[in-house]
Design a protein around this motif. Structure first.
Motif, mmCIF file in Angstrom:
data_model
loop_
_atom_site.group_PDB
_atom_site.id
_atom_site.type_symbol
_atom_site.label_atom_id
_atom_site.label_comp_id
_atom_site.label_asym_id
_atom_site.label_seq_id
_atom_site.Cartn_x
_atom_site.Cartn_y
_atom_site.Cartn_z
ATOM 1 N N LEU A 1 -17.590 -9.857 8.675
ATOM 2 C CA LEU A 1 -16.726 -9.866 7.484
ATOM 3 C C LEU A 1 -17.566 -10.261 6.279
ATOM 4 O O LEU A 1 -18.609 -10.904 6.410
ATOM 5 C CB LEU A 1 -15.532 -10.799 7.644
ATOM 6 N N ASP B 1 -11.245 -9.278 2.640
ATOM 7 C CA ASP B 1 -9.950 -9.596 2.026
ATOM 8 C C ASP B 1 -9.678 -8.652 0.872
ATOM 9 O O ASP B 1 -10.067 -8.922 -0.258
ATOM 10 C CB ASP B 1 -9.949 -11.041 1.521
ATOM 11 N N PHE C 1 -7.733 -8.048 5.553
ATOM 12 C CA PHE C 1 -6.906 -9.171 6.019
ATOM 13 C C PHE C 1 -5.686 -9.273 5.088
ATOM 14 O O PHE C 1 -5.527 -10.222 4.346
ATOM 15 C CB PHE C 1 -7.734 -10.460 5.999
ATOM 16 N N ARG D 1 -0.723 -20.581 -2.207
ATOM 17 C CA ARG D 1 -0.763 -19.227 -1.622
ATOM 18 C C ARG D 1 0.523 -18.448 -1.851
ATOM 19 O O ARG D 1 0.647 -17.311 -1.408
ATOM 20 C CB ARG D 1 -1.104 -19.325 -0.133
ATOM 21 N N LYS E 1 -0.531 -11.408 8.204
ATOM 22 C CA LYS E 1 -0.954 -12.816 8.237
ATOM 23 C C LYS E 1 -0.033 -13.664 7.381
ATOM 24 O O LYS E 1 0.692 -13.127 6.534
ATOM 25 C CB LYS E 1 -2.401 -12.930 7.747
ATOM 26 N N HIS E 2 0.020 -15.008 7.673
ATOM 27 C CA HIS E 2 -0.673 -15.777 8.706
ATOM 28 C C HIS E 2 0.401 -16.186 9.701
ATOM 29 O O HIS E 2 1.337 -16.881 9.347
ATOM 30 C CB HIS E 2 -1.299 -17.006 8.086
ATOM 31 N N MET F 1 -3.133 -12.054 12.156
ATOM 32 C CA MET F 1 -4.020 -13.202 11.998
ATOM 33 C C MET F 1 -3.246 -14.485 12.260
ATOM 34 O O MET F 1 -2.145 -14.673 11.710
ATOM 35 C CB MET F 1 -4.625 -13.260 10.585
ATOM 36 N N PHE G 1 -3.634 -21.199 10.040
ATOM 37 C CA PHE G 1 -4.311 -22.495 10.188
ATOM 38 C C PHE G 1 -3.334 -23.567 10.655
ATOM 39 O O PHE G 1 -3.708 -24.539 11.284
ATOM 40 C CB PHE G 1 -4.822 -22.984 8.812
ATOM 41 N N ASP H 1 -7.851 -17.401 12.089
ATOM 42 C CA ASP H 1 -8.262 -17.558 10.710
ATOM 43 C C ASP H 1 -9.652 -18.219 10.736
ATOM 44 O O ASP H 1 -10.170 -18.600 11.789
ATOM 45 C CB ASP H 1 -7.235 -18.379 9.904
ATOM 46 N N TRP H 2 -10.239 -18.369 9.552
ATOM 47 C CA TRP H 2 -11.612 -18.864 9.450
ATOM 48 C C TRP H 2 -11.783 -20.231 10.121
ATOM 49 O O TRP H 2 -11.184 -21.210 9.686
ATOM 50 C CB TRP H 2 -11.982 -18.978 7.960
ATOM 51 N N MET I 1 -12.806 -15.711 14.260
ATOM 52 C CA MET I 1 -13.403 -15.506 12.944
ATOM 53 C C MET I 1 -14.271 -16.683 12.590
ATOM 54 O O MET I 1 -13.818 -17.827 12.611
ATOM 55 C CB MET I 1 -12.317 -15.325 11.864
ATOM 56 N N TRP J 1 -7.782 -14.415 -5.138
ATOM 57 C CA TRP J 1 -8.129 -13.486 -4.045
ATOM 58 C C TRP J 1 -8.667 -12.159 -4.571
ATOM 59 O O TRP J 1 -8.229 -11.081 -4.195
ATOM 60 C CB TRP J 1 -6.968 -13.249 -3.091
ATOM 61 N N GLU K 1 -5.704 -19.971 -2.011
ATOM 62 C CA GLU K 1 -5.940 -20.879 -0.896
ATOM 63 C C GLU K 1 -6.505 -22.210 -1.353
ATOM 64 O O GLU K 1 -7.416 -22.253 -2.173
ATOM 65 C CB GLU K 1 -6.897 -20.270 0.116
HETATM 66 C C1 GLC Z 1 -9.261 -17.583 4.699
HETATM 67 C C2 GLC Z 1 -7.806 -17.266 4.643
HETATM 68 C C3 GLC Z 1 -7.473 -15.925 5.218
HETATM 69 C C4 GLC Z 1 -8.615 -14.971 4.929
HETATM 70 C C5 GLC Z 1 -9.814 -15.438 5.733
HETATM 71 C C6 GLC Z 1 -11.042 -14.556 5.500
HETATM 72 O O1 GLC Z 1 -9.497 -18.931 4.940
HETATM 73 O O2 GLC Z 1 -6.892 -18.211 5.178
HETATM 74 O O3 GLC Z 1 -6.237 -15.504 4.623
HETATM 75 O O4 GLC Z 1 -8.265 -13.648 5.285
HETATM 76 O O5 GLC Z 1 -10.135 -16.777 5.462
HETATM 77 O O6 GLC Z 1 -11.489 -14.705 4.199
#
Ligand code: GLC
Length: 736
Positions: free
Chosen positions: A60, A90, A134, A148, A187-188, A231, A234, A266-267, A298, A405, A474
């Motif tokens: 990614l 994203d 995503f 968010r 997501k999420h 996805m 968290f 998620d990350w 991820m 974003w 975020e």
């Molecule tokens: C972020 C977000 C998620 C995003 C992912 C990749 O922390 O929570 O929505 O797609 O990491 O960037």
């Protein structure tokens, strides 16, 4: 080492993705299987060995098409089995051409606009080798403190479901393997939008009944729309973090919904299971996530580090790994990557081309919500204006108008409001530009005098206020959602000049505007409108277009009212205007002049500043002649509801006609209003049209206290109107 010919024969598109995936699985070593479950951030030479060894299934955040093509070449030609990579990014509200933030797109209440915007975003992203986004983010939220909310589609399950499905259709096209299609990601999953106090990553406690009736609804719609991936969130849902939550990932997603794609974490959310205190160590975290049903990891690398030992020890079966790998391979086959994983940018239209800009402007126009228009001061007539003051940093900030974003959008592509106003009116009226503040959060009064001077010599003052994009998104939550910095003081100083104010707000959330609302003649809420926000807003301000957006989320009067949303329960003591307590000051003493024992705040009442679904236009719409095909609806039948909407003003405009119902008595308490339909309706002045809604008894179903999806016989109310405070009312009964 299999010969390239053998690899190509094996991948030959002779059978279904399922059969091809199973055939390939049978060739794979455990290390290669785990490789398919690993997504790594970035790319470059340091990853090439891992790709060559089959230890990476996805990357990614790489958008250099040459680097992506090289990574794909290594995966296809130099690895043992030639499995292509998923390239994630994203692409939330545009790739290079940036559309309004998703909350702004939700304000269009227009599935076609949302679908088309996603299709352009997919085309531009695909031209750089991205094959997975995503998005859509379909977390229902009723808390504007949560950063968010900007990425969300608002507070309502139906609106979020319809628009989320439209985004998925736009991203994925009619076939995932088409050149301009990219896999989408719901997501999420799930309940992230209900985090306590609007704090990102916080706990969400949602009773299963509410989870099913509200928060899961858009995700079910996404699964039904054929979304390729989900996805995991968290957040901790009812004590079980989503990334280790078998109820969500297996019982709901697989067993109940039959979802056939794959789930990505998620990350680092798998690694964070130890931070939650849900796993004692990395090995248990990997076990919990894999056994719960999170297929791909991820960013963190617990699957690569821990799964072999979990298999070796028998704690986790290899058949569980096989299921996870099949979920991933199935999507790779459906994406056509085995047939063509390479990208030739020349086969795609230019980025940010005229057509994409035209669509971005059209969507931005439909996303703007006119909240107030005393006078009416809008639309402005350039012919009757000699001097126009343009005030506020957001009037000329190509970066901020893009919103949160935005990874690949570039501010130099932005067309700002100031530029658009000069283009629209600069040759007919004098434009007096004064930023009025050094920055939106600036607390000094630097620049205020220039702004006042500009207003004093003008017929109208256009103020561009709100939030910088960094204040939402975020991990960017606010406990106070007033206009930041000195903005209120600036508005008051300009208002003191007596020049009428048109306030244009750009923000990533609803703001509490109560302190300044009476200082301004008009308010146009533009969210963060994207690349073409300037021309869109100018066309509305100067009357080339009529505003038609409607709020996808309730606006609180004060932050203390949160959560405030239209589809609330009635409670045993519902508030009404004559049921609240008034406490007045008489001779300096508190005197209770009326007593109401109901659900309201002494200092804020019980109504929002602006209702869900609310938005004005430059014309007026009259609603009349509501009728029902029957007042006794048999279970399993469809009710047709009709009314007539007439444009009784002088301007052509579009109205979003909304249908709400209320189930009067339920096995569990039911909301006082529920959106059950909406239609965008263009009407010329004087034109009237009959609007029809069809409502099957299945559309009235809800999860009851036994978690069964039921429609119950009994009484219902129905409304049709221009907002969740609608004009027309009727009643009907469902009978067994
Ligand atoms: C972020 C977000 C998620 C995003 C992912 C990749 O922390 O929570 O929505 O797609 O990491 O960037």
């Amino acid at each position: 080492m299999l010969h390239n010919l053998q690899i190509e024969e094996m991948h030959a598109e002779v059978e279904s993705p399922e059969k091809r995936a199973r055939a390939l699985l049978g060739q794979m070593t455990l290390e290669e299987k785990i490789g398919q479950l690993s997504q790594v951030n970035g790319s470059g030479h340091h990853l090439h060995d891992d790709i060559r060894a089959g230890r990476i299934g996805s990357i990614l955040n790489e958008v250099n098409v040459d680097e992506i093509n090289e990574a794909q070449r290594i995966a296809l030609k130099e690895s043992r089995l030639g499995i292509p990579l998923l390239i994630g990014r994203d692409v939330i509200h545009g790739f290079k051409t940036i559309f309004p933030i998703p909350l702004g797109q939700a304000a269009t209440w227009d599935t076609e606009s949302v679908r088309a915007a996603a299709a352009v975003a997919a085309l531009e992203a695909a031209s750089k080798g991205v094959n997975w986004t995503f998005a859509p983010m379909i977390d229902i939220t009723r808390d504007p403190r949560w950063g968010r909310i900007a990425e969300s589609l608002g507070e309502d399950p139906l609106l979020c479901s319809k628009l989320g499905a439209a985004m998925i259709e736009g991203f994925q096209g009619s076939r995932l393997s088409d050149a301009g299609s990219i896999a989408a990601c719901a997501k999420h999953f799930a309940g992230y939008g209900a985090v306590e106090s609007g704090l990102d990553y916080a706990t969400a406690n949602i009773p299963e009944n509410e989870l099913r009736n509200v928060y899961l609804t858009p995700f079910k719609a996404a699964a039904d729309a054929g979304v390729a991936t989900f996805m995991a969130s968290f957040s901790d849902l009812n004590g079980v973090p989503a990334s280790g939550n078998e109820f969500l990932m297996k019982q709901v997603l697989r067993d109940e919904w039959g979802f056939g794609g794959f789930v990505v974490s998620d990350w680092d959310s798998i690694k964070e299971l130890t931070v939650h205190g849900f796993a004692a160590d990395d090995r248990q975290a990997a076990y919990e996530a894999a056994s719960a049903g999170v297929d791909m990891e991820m960013a963190s690398s617990l699957y690569r580090e821990q799964l072999p030992a979990l298999i070796e020890s028998g704690k986790l079966s290899e058949s569980r790994i096989d299921e996870m790998v099949l979920n991933v391979l199935r999507i790779k086959y459906e994406s056509g990557l085995f047939e063509n994983a390479y990208t030739d940018p020349h086969r795609f239209p230019a980025l940010v081309n005229a057509d994409h800009r035209k669509l971005a402007k059209a969507v931005a126009i439909k996303s703007c919500v006119l909240l107030k228009n005393d006078g009416p001061v809008l639309p402005l007539s350039v012919e009757h204006l000699s001097d126009i003051a343009v005030i506020g940093p957001l009037a000329d900030d190509g970066y901020e108008q893009l919103g949160t974003w935005v990874f690949d959008g570039e501010s130099h592509h932005s067309h700002t409001c100031l530029r658009a106003i000069y283009e629209m009116a600069g040759d007919k009226a004098r434009v007096h530009w004064a930023p009025g503040m050094r920055g939106l959060r600036c607390r000094e009064s630097v620049g205020l005098n220039d702004a006042v001077a500009a207003a004093e010599q003008s017929d109208v003052a256009l103020l561009f206020m709100g939030e910088e994009s960094i204040l939402s998104g975020e991990a960017h939550c606010r406990a106070d959602i007033d206009l930041p910095g000195q903005q209120e003081a600036l508005i008051e100083a300009v208002a003191a000049t007596g020049t009428p104010i048109v306030l244009v707000v750009m923000a990533g959330r609803p703001l509490t505007l109560g302190k300044i609302l009476d200082k301004v003649a008009a308010v146009l809420y533009a969210w963060h409108p994207g690349t073409m926000g300037g021309p869109a807003i100018a066309d509305i301000l100067f009357g080339k277009e009529s505003p038609s957006g409607k709020l996808p989320v309730s606006f609180p009067r004060v932050v203390g009212q949160i959560p405030i949303y239209y589809s609330r329960k009635n409670t045993g003591r519902p508030p009404s205007h004559d049921s609240i307590t008034h406490i007045d000051e008489i001779d300096g003493k508190a005197e209770q002049t009326s007593l109401g024992m109901s659900a309201f705040h002494l200092d804020a009442g019980f109504t929002p500043q602006f209702h869900f679904g609310y938005g004005l236009s430059y014309t007026k719409f009259a609603y009349r002649d509501m009728s029902l095909s029957t007042h006794q609806l048999r279970m399993g039948e469809t009710l047709t509801l009709r009314c007539v909407v007439e444009n009784i003003g002088e301007r052509t405009s579009e109205e979003v006609v909304q249908l709400y119902i209320r189930d009067l008595v339920g096995n569990v308490t039911r909301p006082v209003r529920e959106l059950k339909g909406f239609q965008r309706l263009p009407l010329q002045p004087g034109e009237s049209r009959e609007v029809t809604f069809a409502l099957h008894t299945d559309d009235l179903a809800f999860y009851d206290r036994r978690m069964e999806l039921v429609t119950e016989a009994g009484g219902f109310h129905a409304w049709i109107g221009s907002s969740s405070d609608p004009e027309l009312w009727a009643e009907f009964e469902v009978v067994d």
